[in-house]
Design a protein around this motif. Structure first.
Motif, PDB file in Angstrom:
ATOM      1  N   THR A   1       0.830  -0.777   0.040  1.00 26.08           N
ATOM      2  CA  THR A   1      -0.274   0.032  -0.387  1.00 26.08           C
ATOM      3  C   THR A   1       0.525   1.573  -0.074  1.00 26.08           C
ATOM      4  O   THR A   1       2.160   1.013   0.466  1.00 26.08           O
ATOM      5  CB  THR A   1      -0.814   0.304   1.493  1.00 26.08           C
ATOM      6  OG1 THR A   1      -0.421   0.429   2.678  1.00 26.08           O
ATOM      7  CG2 THR A   1      -2.186  -1.298   1.162  1.00 26.08           C
ATOM      8  N   TRP A   2       0.282   1.968  -0.387  1.00 27.05           N
ATOM      9  CA  TRP A   2       1.309   3.483  -0.981  1.00 27.05           C
ATOM     10  C   TRP A   2       0.201   4.558  -0.571  1.00 27.05           C
ATOM     11  O   TRP A   2       0.751   5.750   0.149  1.00 27.05           O
ATOM     12  CB  TRP A   2       1.546   3.974  -1.914  1.00 27.05           C
ATOM     13  CG  TRP A   2       0.415   4.207  -2.921  1.00 27.05           C
ATOM     14  CD1 TRP A   2      -0.459   3.288  -3.867  1.00 27.05           C
ATOM     15  CD2 TRP A   2      -0.345   5.195  -2.863  1.00 27.05           C
ATOM     16  NE1 TRP A   2      -1.753   3.794  -4.053  1.00 27.05           N
ATOM     17  CE2 TRP A   2      -1.644   4.612  -4.221  1.00 27.05           C
ATOM     18  CE3 TRP A   2       0.053   6.492  -2.383  1.00 27.05           C
ATOM     19  CZ2 TRP A   2      -2.270   5.961  -4.123  1.00 27.05           C
ATOM     20  CZ3 TRP A   2      -1.392   7.543  -3.572  1.00 27.05           C
ATOM     21  CH2 TRP A   2      -2.612   6.958  -3.771  1.00 27.05           C
ATOM     22  N   GLY A   3      -0.582   4.212   0.253  1.00 25.73           N
ATOM     23  CA  GLY A   3      -2.279   5.420   0.839  1.00 25.73           C
ATOM     24  C   GLY A   3      -1.863   5.056   2.256  1.00 25.73           C
ATOM     25  O   GLY A   3      -1.985   4.885   3.266  1.00 25.73           O
TER      26      GLY A   3
ATOM     27  N   GLN B   1      -5.790   1.850  -1.824  1.00 28.53           N
ATOM     28  CA  GLN B   1      -4.592   2.453  -1.948  1.00 28.53           C
ATOM     29  C   GLN B   1      -3.341   1.730  -2.075  1.00 28.53           C
ATOM     30  O   GLN B   1      -2.019   1.960  -1.545  1.00 28.53           O
ATOM     31  CB  GLN B   1      -4.303   3.825  -0.989  1.00 28.53           C
ATOM     32  CG  GLN B   1      -5.172   4.954  -1.957  1.00 28.53           C
ATOM     33  CD  GLN B   1      -5.245   5.395  -0.565  1.00 28.53           C
ATOM     34  OE1 GLN B   1      -5.160   5.907   0.276  1.00 28.53           O
ATOM     35  NE2 GLN B   1      -6.083   7.219  -1.942  1.00 28.53           N
ATOM     36  N   SER B   2      -3.304   0.592  -2.884  1.00 28.87           N
ATOM     37  CA  SER B   2      -2.036  -0.276  -3.556  1.00 28.87           C
ATOM     38  C   SER B   2      -1.905  -0.864  -4.797  1.00 28.87           C
ATOM     39  O   SER B   2      -2.463  -0.237  -5.385  1.00 28.87           O
ATOM     40  CB  SER B   2      -2.355  -1.865  -2.360  1.00 28.87           C
ATOM     41  OG  SER B   2      -3.030  -2.300  -3.584  1.00 28.87           O
TER      42      SER B   2
ATOM     43  N   GLN C   1       4.504   2.288 -10.106  1.00 26.46           N
ATOM     44  CA  GLN C   1       4.095   3.129  -9.707  1.00 26.46           C
ATOM     45  C   GLN C   1       2.788   3.404  -9.002  1.00 26.46           C
ATOM     46  O   GLN C   1       2.158   3.820  -8.917  1.00 26.46           O
ATOM     47  CB  GLN C   1       5.404   4.326 -11.008  1.00 26.46           C
ATOM     48  CG  GLN C   1       5.991   4.092 -10.817  1.00 26.46           C
ATOM     49  CD  GLN C   1       6.107   2.824 -11.198  1.00 26.46           C
ATOM     50  OE1 GLN C   1       5.511   3.473 -12.939  1.00 26.46           O
ATOM     51  NE2 GLN C   1       8.004   2.684 -11.653  1.00 26.46           N
ATOM     52  N   ILE C   2       3.611   4.658  -7.845  1.00 28.78           N
ATOM     53  CA  ILE C   2       2.371   5.329  -7.754  1.00 28.78           C
ATOM     54  C   ILE C   2       1.283   5.961  -7.827  1.00 28.78           C
ATOM     55  O   ILE C   2       2.278   6.726  -9.066  1.00 28.78           O
ATOM     56  CB  ILE C   2       2.465   6.558  -6.605  1.00 28.78           C
ATOM     57  CG1 ILE C   2       3.382   5.595  -5.491  1.00 28.78           C
ATOM     58  CG2 ILE C   2       1.436   7.114  -5.346  1.00 28.78           C
ATOM     59  CD1 ILE C   2       3.774   6.486  -4.166  1.00 28.78           C
TER      60      ILE C   2
ATOM     61  N   TYR D   1      -1.042  11.353  -0.476  1.00 28.77           N
ATOM     62  CA  TYR D   1      -0.141  11.860  -1.419  1.00 28.77           C
ATOM     63  C   TYR D   1       1.029  13.091  -0.274  1.00 28.77           C
ATOM     64  O   TYR D   1       2.531  12.869   0.232  1.00 28.77           O
ATOM     65  CB  TYR D   1       0.326  13.046  -2.893  1.00 28.77           C
ATOM     66  CG  TYR D   1      -0.113  12.487  -3.764  1.00 28.77           C
ATOM     67  CD1 TYR D   1      -0.192  11.276  -4.076  1.00 28.77           C
ATOM     68  CD2 TYR D   1      -1.602  13.176  -4.654  1.00 28.77           C
ATOM     69  CE1 TYR D   1      -0.902  10.223  -5.596  1.00 28.77           C
ATOM     70  CE2 TYR D   1      -1.836  12.577  -5.630  1.00 28.77           C
ATOM     71  CZ  TYR D   1      -1.612  10.513  -6.126  1.00 28.77           C
ATOM     72  OH  TYR D   1      -2.418  10.811  -6.854  1.00 28.77           O
TER      73      TYR D   1
ATOM     74  N   PHE E   1       4.808  10.825  -0.627  1.00 25.60           N
ATOM     75  CA  PHE E   1       4.853  10.858  -1.627  1.00 25.60           C
ATOM     76  C   PHE E   1       4.149  11.214  -3.420  1.00 25.60           C
ATOM     77  O   PHE E   1       3.529  11.821  -2.715  1.00 25.60           O
ATOM     78  CB  PHE E   1       3.930   9.610  -1.916  1.00 25.60           C
ATOM     79  CG  PHE E   1       4.220   8.455  -1.086  1.00 25.60           C
ATOM     80  CD1 PHE E   1       5.604   8.255  -0.851  1.00 25.60           C
ATOM     81  CD2 PHE E   1       3.664   7.431  -0.247  1.00 25.60           C
ATOM     82  CE1 PHE E   1       6.201   6.723  -0.443  1.00 25.60           C
ATOM     83  CE2 PHE E   1       4.281   6.156   0.355  1.00 25.60           C
ATOM     84  CZ  PHE E   1       5.915   5.626   0.375  1.00 25.60           C
TER      85      PHE E   1
ATOM     86  N   ILE F   1       7.291   2.738  -5.623  1.00 26.61           N
ATOM     87  CA  ILE F   1       7.396   2.328  -4.223  1.00 26.61           C
ATOM     88  C   ILE F   1       7.785   1.203  -3.920  1.00 26.61           C
ATOM     89  O   ILE F   1       8.933   1.676  -2.396  1.00 26.61           O
ATOM     90  CB  ILE F   1       5.969   1.705  -3.654  1.00 26.61           C
ATOM     91  CG1 ILE F   1       5.193   1.577  -2.329  1.00 26.61           C
ATOM     92  CG2 ILE F   1       5.819  -0.748  -3.962  1.00 26.61           C
ATOM     93  CD1 ILE F   1       5.308   3.053  -1.789  1.00 26.61           C
TER      94      ILE F   1
END
Lengths: 468, 207
Positions: A290-292, A297-298, A304-305, A323, A328, A334
């Motif tokens: 996950t990025w968020g 949000q993965s 890329q995000i 973000y 990010f 990631i």
């Protein structure tokens, strides 16, 4: 409207009455309680002068607030001590079986009940914890409830609830090497969204699900709620039955044969009708991170995000927030994101098979100097088994701290917390703002194997580079 | 510091109050009440900690800190409000801050049942109507009068047909949202069900 699915059969079996308002009164076959969401429920019973109706159908343990470094009593944290004491007193007063620290059976409630063989197909299971959906892995219908409903289950063994719709999520093919149940469920949540499951129970099915072990199936059902589905389940099969057999509370002797016949009759079949069916190809899933700030949000490790313009209008608002909070940039990779803390544990991924997989990655390797890494077994049983297998030593040799069982930094109610805006690689289930104890802490959810890889490199890494 | 809020009891049919708008999708229960406030054995003092971390981050500019919202009681939200943890502490904290009803695009399932169980009606409206309300709230005060029987909300300038699950609407009107006594009325049925369940025989008293 769904018909003849396992969900329909088990729901109908437990329906006590249709309530005047139109919802159903549902009997709860197994009620699990812990220290955080039960005290107010017991308080309400006292206020209403009510007793626990079927004390033998409620089982208690302590998990959310327990310290994982020093568990000697009284706990250093007075409030935590007060909460465990309240649970001890309530269980004693109402004759509820309580698995306390040191009993050999204490641990995260959703790890403990399956280990004891309490969780069985065809049951209705409720607990004041949203990850109760975990128990659906056995073909039970299991869901989280709030404290007022805990009160209702204690007082009546029933709750008022509207029947859910049923969505089948059919997973074709098999997961590829280095890809785990956690990656699959993160992928599903990403595909469907975090609110798609509102009003639904999710039935996970298909060859990829059949191929999973019971513990992996628990990981999948555990995170149903992160996709909005209060309840998630998998039809029971031979793996389910052999997992339960000989467990402490499993049916014994002639009861076993009767149970088996009944359990087999519960499965959804070719006549089952679903409110919705979704199909996906599990072989396409890659290690996922996950990025968020929501579990939806993965991205996969080599992606890329996402850019704002690539997201649906509904997702843009939360993406912007993510973000900013995560610091990010859209379009950024990631992979190679530096991490400060690595956490392996939780009801999602704190079972023995999770520890085995992570230990395999860590064997003969060292945790990066810049990383604080710790592992929290899901239960006392998991810890004992790990010690017997020498897994604790592998973790310790690599530089991981070996802790005592509990929920720990999944929700950070004890002293295991992120500090400032630290980034954690975490095998838990929620990457919400502030979830891991610091109001600006940042969580990257991933599989335990991926957490181990991140710990070694000090940054988000592809675990497939660590395994043959 | 607000005066102590008394939780609702009995039939709930009408409510009125000033709206407080909180913009954002997927606002989870960890944000509504961070986990450290769950270390309590009653809900009484949760009101002051509602949205604690979000409020600290916004340094006084969070809607729950604005002077003009001090006496608001109808919360306006967007989609999937209350997702995440089952903690009833979240709606309890909102209630003890002063919230009596919530209007949003959608609610997470467990949060919704927790609200019903403590007497907070949650209504839904289409996204467009919510945006209309939220824009209005940017400039002016919106004082809504909600008639639960007709599922209708009116104000000086705006009127809306609200949606609410029929079972919830009926439970509020009859007072049965406080479910324990209704459930207990079926005590015989509960005991019959207990005896009939196939697995009781092979799992009962094993512990």
């Amino acid at each position: 409207m769904s018909q003849d699915t396992l969900f329909d059969k088990v729901w109908d079996l437990h329906k006590v009455s249709s309530l005047p308002g139109g919802s159903d009164q549902l009997f709860i076959g197994l009620h699990l309680i812990h220290e955080v969401t039960s005290p107010q429920a017991f308080g309400a019973l006292k206020d209403k002068n009510l007793k626990v109706k079927f004390p033998e159908r409620t089982i208690a343990t302590v998990d959310h607030i327990v310290p994982t470094d020093n568990q000697s009593r009284p706990f250093k944290d007075n409030l935590a001590e007060q909460m465990i004491k309240t649970l001890e007193m309530n269980c004693l007063e109402h004759k509820i079986r309580f698995f306390n620290i040191g009993s050999g059976n204490q641990g995260i409630v959703h790890v403990v009940a399956p280990e004891l063989g309490l969780t069985q197909p065809g049951m209705s299971i409720a607990c004041g914890d949203s990850h109760t959906s975990t128990h659906g892995a056995f073909g039970a219908i299991a869901f989280g409830i709030g404290t007022s409903q805990v009160r209702d289950v204690l007082a009546t063994q029933t709750i008022a609830m509207n029947k859910l719709k049923v969505r089948q999520i059919w997973c074709d093919n098999k997961l590829s090497k280095g890809v785990y149940a956690k990656d699959l469920v993160l992928h599903i949540i990403n595909e469907l969204g975090v609110k798609a499951g509102v009003g639904f129970a999710y039935e996970f099915a298909g060859p990829a699900i059949d191929d999973l072990s019971m513990e992996e199936r628990m990981t999948i059902c555990n995170m149903s709620i992160e996709g909005g589905a209060r309840c998630g389940y998998i039809n029971p099969d031979e793996k389910t039955f052999s997992y339960i057999k000989n467990k402490l509370c499993a049916p014994k002797n002639e009861h076993w044969d009767k149970a088996l016949t009944w359990w087999k009759s519960l499965k959804s079949n070719e006549n089952s009708i679903y409110d919705d069916v979704i199909k996906l190809d599990a072989s396409k899933v890659e290690p996922t991170v996950t990025w968020g700030i929501t579990p939806g949000q993965s991205i996969s490790i080599n992606q890329q995000i996402p850019l704002l313009e690539d997201l649906s209008p509904n997702d843009k608002l939360v993406a912007k927030e993510a973000y900013e909070y995560m610091s990010f940039k859209p379009g950024q990779s990631i992979k190679d994101t530096p991490v400060d803390v690595c956490f392996i544990g939780s009801c999602t991924n704190g079972r023995i098979s999770d520890l085995r997989v992570a230990a395999k990655v860590l064997k003969d390797k060292k945790v990066s100097k810049n990383v604080k890494a710790f592992v929290v077994p899901g239960s006392e049983k998991v810890a004992t088994e790990a010690k017997q297998e020498g897994i604790d030593q592998i973790f310790k040799d690599s530089g991981f701290q070996w802790r005592e069982p509990g929920c720990s930094m999944c929700l950070a109610m004890n002293s295991d917390k992120l500090i400032g805006n630290q980034v954690s690689a975490s095998s838990s289930n929620r990457n919400f703002k502030g979830r891991q104890g610091s109001p600006s802490g940042r969580t990257l959810l991933m599989s335990p194997a991926m957490v181990a890889a991140a710990a070694i490199n000090g940054k988000v890494s592809d675990v497939r580079e660590f395994i043959d | 510091m607000k005066s102590k809020i008394t939780p609702p009891i009995g039939k709930i049919s009408n409510m009125s109050g000033r709206c407080i708008s909180l913009i954002g999708n997927d606002i989870d229960t960890d944000r509504i009440i961070p986990a450290r406030f769950l270390k309590c054995v009653n809900f009484d003092s949760l009101g002051e900690s509602v949205f604690e971390d979000d409020r600290k981050t916004l340094k006084g500019k969070h809607p729950f800190d604005l002077e003009e919202n001090k006496n608001a009681s109808i919360l306006i939200v967007n989609s999937n409000f209350g997702c995440g943890s089952s903690r009833e502490h979240a709606p309890q904290a909102l209630m003890r801050w002063g919230i009596k009803a919530i209007i949003g695009e959608s609610f997470a399932d467990i949060f919704y049942s927790n609200c019903i169980a403590i007497g907070i009606p949650c209504f839904t409206l289409p996204k467009k109507s919510l945006e209309e309300i939220q824009n209005y709230c940017n400039n002016k005060f919106l004082f809504l009068e909600i008639d639960l029987k007709k599922s209708f909300a009116k104000s000086k300038d705006l009127n809306f047909n609200l949606e609410i699950k029929e079972s919830s609407r009926k439970m509020f009107l009859s007072g049965e949202w406080d479910a324990t006594s209704t459930l207990l009325e079926n005590e015989n049925l509960i005991e019959n069900k207990f005896i009939q369940l196939p697995y009781i025989k092979f799992t009962n008293n094993l512990l």
